[in-house]
Design an enzyme around this catalytic site. Sequence first.
Site, short mmCIF file in Angstrom:
data_model
loop_
_atom_site.label_atom_id
_atom_site.label_comp_id
_atom_site.label_asym_id
_atom_site.label_seq_id
_atom_site.Cartn_x
_atom_site.Cartn_y
_atom_site.Cartn_z
N ASP A 41 -1.41 -0.16 19.26
CA ASP A 41 -1.54 -0.40 20.70
C ASP A 41 -1.75 -1.89 20.95
OD1 ASP A 41 -1.56 0.19 23.38
OD2 ASP A 41 -3.62 0.90 23.43
N SER A 56 -10.63 6.39 28.31
CA SER A 56 -11.57 6.84 27.28
C SER A 56 -13.03 6.61 27.65
CB SER A 56 -11.26 6.13 25.96
OG SER A 56 -11.37 4.74 26.12
N GLY A 57 -13.30 5.85 28.70
CA GLY A 57 -14.69 5.62 29.08
C GLY A 57 -14.85 4.30 29.80
N LYS A 58 -16.08 3.81 29.83
CA LYS A 58 -16.40 2.57 30.54
C LYS A 58 -16.93 1.52 29.57
CE LYS A 58 -17.53 4.90 34.90
NZ LYS A 58 -18.56 5.13 35.94
N LYS A 92 -18.97 -0.10 24.84
CA LYS A 92 -18.02 0.90 25.29
C LYS A 92 -18.66 2.28 25.15
CE LYS A 92 -13.66 0.88 23.84
NZ LYS A 92 -12.49 1.13 22.94
N GLY A 151 -11.48 2.80 31.60
CA GLY A 151 -10.17 3.32 31.22
C GLY A 151 -10.24 4.80 30.97
N GLY A 202 -15.43 -2.89 33.01
CA GLY A 202 -14.11 -2.35 32.78
C GLY A 202 -14.18 -0.85 32.56
#
Length: 986
Positions: free
Chosen positions: A809, A689-691, A706, A687, A685
């Site tokens: 969130d 902010s990173g992987k 993450k 996004g 995954g």
Amino acid sequence: MFFHLSLVFLSLLLPSTSLNQDGLFLQKVKLGLSDPSLALSSWNDRDDTPCKWDRVTCDESTQRVTSLNLSNLELMGPFPYFLCRLTTLTSVNLLNNFINSSLTSDIAACQSLEVLDLSENLLVGSLPEALPELRNLKTLNLASNNFSGGIPEKFGEFQKLEWISLAGNLLTGTVPGALGNISTLRSLLLGYNPFAPGPIPSQLGNLTNLVELWLAGCNLVGSIPESLGKLSRLTNLDLSLNRLTGSIPSSLTWLKSVEQIELYNNTLSGELPPGISNLTSLRSFDVSMNQLTGTIPNELTQLELESLHLFENRFEGTLPESIARSPNLIDLKLFNNKLTGELPSQLGRNSPLKWLDVSYNGFSGAIPDNLCAKGELEDLILIYNSFSGEIPESLGKCNSLGRVRLRNNGFTGIVPEGFWGLPRVYLFELEDNSFSGKISNRIASAYNLSVLKISKNHFSGNLPVEIGLLGKLIEFSASDNLFTGPIPGSLVKLSNLSTLVLVDNELSGGIPAGIQGWKRLNDLRLANNRLSGSIPDEIGSLPVLNYLDLSGNYFSGKIPIQLQDLKLNLLNLSNNMLSGALPPLYAREMYRSSFVGNPGLCGDLKDLCPHEGDSKKQSYLWILRSIFILAGIVFVVGVAWFYFKYQNLKKAKRAVTASKWRSFHKIGFSEFEILDFLKEDNVIGSGGSGKVYKVVLSNGETVAVKKLSGESKKKDTSRSSNKDEFEAEVETLGNIRHKNIVRLWCCCNTGDCKLLVYEYMPNGSLGDLLHSSKGGLLDWPTRYKIALDAAEGLSYLHHDCVPPIVHRDVKSNNILLDAEFGARVADFGVAKVVQGVNKGIESMSVIAGSCGYIAPEYAYTLRVNEKSDIYSFGVVILELVTGRPPMDPEFGEKDLVKWVCTTLDQSGMEHVIDPKLDSRYKDEISKVLDVGLRCTNSLPIGRPSMRRVVKMLQESSTGSKPKANKSDGKLSRFYNEVVSDQASLV
């Protein structure tokens, strides 16, 4: 003039017809609006009058149009000013459509209007100053639009206005004192607007006909004006969620008609005013979350109160006996104060008391005998006080009880037999007292019991086999007691059991056979008993077991090799009589403390096998000598080469050598091993902010990593916090221990590279699974369990964390699913720690959250509290029920919430529920949908707390057994309802 010419021009374009003049005007209204749902299809020119058209009401004698109800029809376009040509039209209702653009001065042409409802549309711009020119207007509802600017001073010139709502807009400026000139006004609703800081105008005291004054969330400052005491007809006064200071004026005691006073979440100080006994009609009084001092006046206890909320203030003193004389007292919550003394002996005798919570005070004495005299008591919460004595026999007959929390007091004696078997109780908490006696076999009648916590008492005797009949039991904690005898074999039938803690008792015998049925068991602790026999191999088949403590017993035989199949967070088999070899996975120094005190164990770990130690020590020494000799040769031959290479290596490895690894749980792997697996092939995954990487370690354990590259962006730049995403995640998850919150194993922060290592969730996120081709895997019982799990996780954040945490969130993609589809709340990169739920409202400089999940008030006020999370969770519930994403092109300009509400009204529940779900669950699904609609109420005050959401979800369950279809009916619409029940806020 232009308006008249347009009318003539359109008249020429339309074909000649027998339709009367009112019908022609309505035809032109239809032409000016987009009607995608064809709701106005009956408006045709084949009739001679529009009186038979849908949504049209006429005067029977004159056949002239008097009223139009066009609410909830998905109509789009600007306000249709042709309506103003209908000279007998007195009422226009366009609620919940997509009326856009702005209102102009042309609205003044609608002179006959008495009712104008344009709420829940997309109107923008300023409020038209021409509105007061509507001399006959009595009701004006412009709530929940996007009007901006200030309230015009001319609004004080309305002649007949009785009801006005401007709530939920983007209005700025201050509340004008000119509103005090509308002498006919009965309801003034301005709540939830981002006004500039300003006082409550004293002129509002001139509104002598006012029945309702709602100024919640209006950024009000200063003191409450004495002039409000002149509002003799006022029944509802709501000044909550502001920044009001000073004391509560004594003039409020003149409001003899008032039924509800809401002053919570301000900065009020001083004592409660004397003379409150004058308020003979008062039913709800909420002054929580202020800075009040002093004692509760005797006069207060003489009122016909329905609900009294005084929690989280700074009250000191005692609770007067006369409060027991309140005949309508239903809800008494006094928690988090400094109150002392005894509870009134007659409390509950004269009123249908339902909810009693006096936690975290200094109360003493016994529990009053009459608490359940009316048979309606549901919550009895007395934790963290100094109560003593025995539980009254009368409570053993209180079949209405659902929650019983008595922990951390000085109760003694034997628990009444009937108290163990209350049929509706689902939470039973008696920890940290001095109760004695046995657990009655009548506990079999407590068939709704989910949590049984009786640790740290003096209970004795055998554990009754009837506990195994409690099919809904999730947690059983009975440590630090005097229980004897075996662990009942019936416990293996508890398929929902998640926690079994029986530490520090005198239990004997072995672990019961058949434990493979504990598919949801997460925590098994049986330490410090007299248990014996072998550890069953089946223990390795428990898929979600994280905590295993069997230390301090007499277990013998070998350690099952199947333990290697578990992903344990805690393992302790020390101080038993185990023998044989260690499983290879645990033959490491880091696990030594888990096995000490078992002299028969063999392995390479120090002190476990002394007779083998000497020979192995010699082997180790020989290996070490060889290594030192080889290192010396390498050093002499290649010192120069090594020097320069070392400098490069130092730079290349800076991230690792300078790493600051931090662990939050006991882990069975080396953190540095993770670095070798951060490859593109392992990405699962990514996004903004990173992987996220899936890492399968050498010990067979799987984790999710993450990686945040560089300095992670600051998700929030509010004045109260400047932590970045990494810091927020670590600070939040590092201190949380809950089965429905994703575990953060460890983290690494080098500055250049930041890593977060989580438990791996095989089924990914709810959003990805639900909205993919695999959505069919999620039947209704699974979806219900996911909703309940996530709700319990959020409830823990809001109510049990100190200080509370707002996630900010919440969405389906941040709810992760384990192998058994158990749900965990994840991704705390934008979470906020607040100083108290409801109290910790903070203004953020940017909006955190995801499209489709953001609460309406958050989008325009940037104010954050737990109500924002509750709205987002409500959207998740609607996703589970409908199977649809929060935003879908099929919805047009709507989101999922509006689509559900509109579809329910127009087509019924069959068109809302996911067709992949079994229709036999329709009754339970409708109840859960009801909860989702409550959570997505457009006004925060109408949303229940997460604690209440958990309770409502539990009550909606039918045990996941299909029920026959019932008559459909219309599901109650909570989306547009302003809920005034303050009990839902606690």
